[in-house]
Design a protein around this motif. Structure first.
Motif, PDB file in Angstrom:
ATOM      1  N   ASP A   1      61.194  50.183 -49.968  1.00  0.00           N
ATOM      2  CA  ASP A   1      60.409  48.966 -50.218  1.00  0.00           C
ATOM      3  C   ASP A   1      59.534  48.622 -49.017  1.00  0.00           C
ATOM      4  O   ASP A   1      58.398  48.188 -49.159  1.00  0.00           O
ATOM      5  CB  ASP A   1      61.320  47.790 -50.558  1.00  0.00           C
ATOM      6  N   TYR A   2      60.067  48.815 -47.817  1.00  0.00           N
ATOM      7  CA  TYR A   2      59.320  48.526 -46.594  1.00  0.00           C
ATOM      8  C   TYR A   2      58.045  49.370 -46.524  1.00  0.00           C
ATOM      9  O   TYR A   2      56.979  48.866 -46.179  1.00  0.00           O
ATOM     10  CB  TYR A   2      60.210  48.802 -45.371  1.00  0.00           C
ATOM     11  N   TRP A   3      58.159  50.646 -46.855  1.00  0.00           N
ATOM     12  CA  TRP A   3      56.990  51.533 -46.823  1.00  0.00           C
ATOM     13  C   TRP A   3      56.030  51.242 -47.962  1.00  0.00           C
ATOM     14  O   TRP A   3      54.848  51.600 -47.878  1.00  0.00           O
ATOM     15  CB  TRP A   3      57.428  52.996 -46.830  1.00  0.00           C
ATOM     16  N   ASN A   4      56.513  50.656 -49.035  1.00  0.00           N
ATOM     17  CA  ASN A   4      55.683  50.247 -50.166  1.00  0.00           C
ATOM     18  C   ASN A   4      54.735  51.372 -50.580  1.00  0.00           C
ATOM     19  O   ASN A   4      55.160  52.486 -50.790  1.00  0.00           O
ATOM     20  CB  ASN A   4      54.954  48.939 -49.829  1.00  0.00           C
ATOM     21  N   LEU A   5      53.447  51.084 -50.678  1.00  0.00           N
ATOM     22  CA  LEU A   5      52.476  52.075 -51.144  1.00  0.00           C
ATOM     23  C   LEU A   5      52.158  53.144 -50.094  1.00  0.00           C
ATOM     24  O   LEU A   5      51.553  54.163 -50.423  1.00  0.00           O
ATOM     25  CB  LEU A   5      51.190  51.381 -51.583  1.00  0.00           C
ATOM     26  N   ASP A   6      52.541  52.911 -48.844  1.00  0.00           N
ATOM     27  CA  ASP A   6      52.320  53.924 -47.815  1.00  0.00           C
ATOM     28  C   ASP A   6      53.357  55.041 -47.885  1.00  0.00           C
ATOM     29  O   ASP A   6      53.214  56.057 -47.210  1.00  0.00           O
ATOM     30  CB  ASP A   6      52.337  53.288 -46.419  1.00  0.00           C
TER      31      ASP A   6
ATOM     32  N   ASP B   1      54.773  59.691 -45.678  1.00  0.00           N
ATOM     33  CA  ASP B   1      53.840  58.620 -45.410  1.00  0.00           C
ATOM     34  C   ASP B   1      52.418  59.185 -45.345  1.00  0.00           C
ATOM     35  O   ASP B   1      52.220  60.383 -45.380  1.00  0.00           O
ATOM     36  CB  ASP B   1      54.210  57.860 -44.128  1.00  0.00           C
TER      37      ASP B   1
END
Length: 126
Positions: free
Chosen positions: A62-67, A125
Motif C-alpha cells: 500500500d505504501y508503494w501504491n502505484l509506484d 518500483d
C-alpha cells in the motif's frame, strides 16, 4: 528509468503468513526481472498479491501504491533458484546465498518452520 525489487520473506505460522525479513535488490539485473515477473524481458506473468498476504507486506505494498508494480510471489526454494541462476548478470554481487539460507535452525526451534513454509513476495518500483 531504473527499477529495483522490493519484497519480504513470509513464514506460515499457525495458518497465518507473517513477514520475517525484508528483501531489497537494486542490482538492476534485467535477466532476474524477466525470470521473476516478465519485467523488462520475457518470463512468467506476475501472480499478483497473495490473498493471504501478511499485514506487514500489505502495509508496504500500500505504501508503494502505484509506484509498485508486477507483484508476484514464489515458494522460497523456487525464488532462491531464480536468484542463483541469474547471479552472473548482477551489476553488484550480493550475498543472496546468505539471504536465502535463513537461520533455519532458529526458525524450526522457535516456530516449527521448515523451508516448505516460506515464500518470497516481491514487487518492482519505477
Amino acid at each position: 528509468m531504473a527499477a529495483d525489487i522490493h519484497g519480504w520473506v513470509e513464514a506460515k505460522i499457525d495458518d497465518k503468513w507473517v513477514a520475517i525479513t525484508e528483501l531489497y535488490d537494486n542490482s538492476r539485473n534485467y535477466d532476474r526481472f524477466a525470470a521473476l515477473a516478465s519485467v523488462r524481458g520475457d518470463g512468467p506473468e506476475p501472480k499478483g498479491i497473495p490473498d493471504d498476504v501478511s499485514d506487514t507486506v500489505k502495509y508496504w505494498i500500500d505504501y508503494w501504491n502505484l509506484d509498485g508494480h508486477s507483484h508476484t510471489w514464489f515458494p522460497i526454494k523456487e525464488a532462491a533458484k531464480i536468484f542463483k541462476a541469474t547471479a552472473e548478470s548482477d551489476s553488484h554481487k550480493y550475498p543472496y546465498d546468505e539471504f536465502f539460507n535463513l537461520n533455519m535452525e532458529y526458525l524450526k526451534y522457535e516456530f516449527g518452520i521448515s523451508k516448505k513454509m516460506l515464500r518470497l513476495v516481491i514487487w518492482f518500483d519505477n
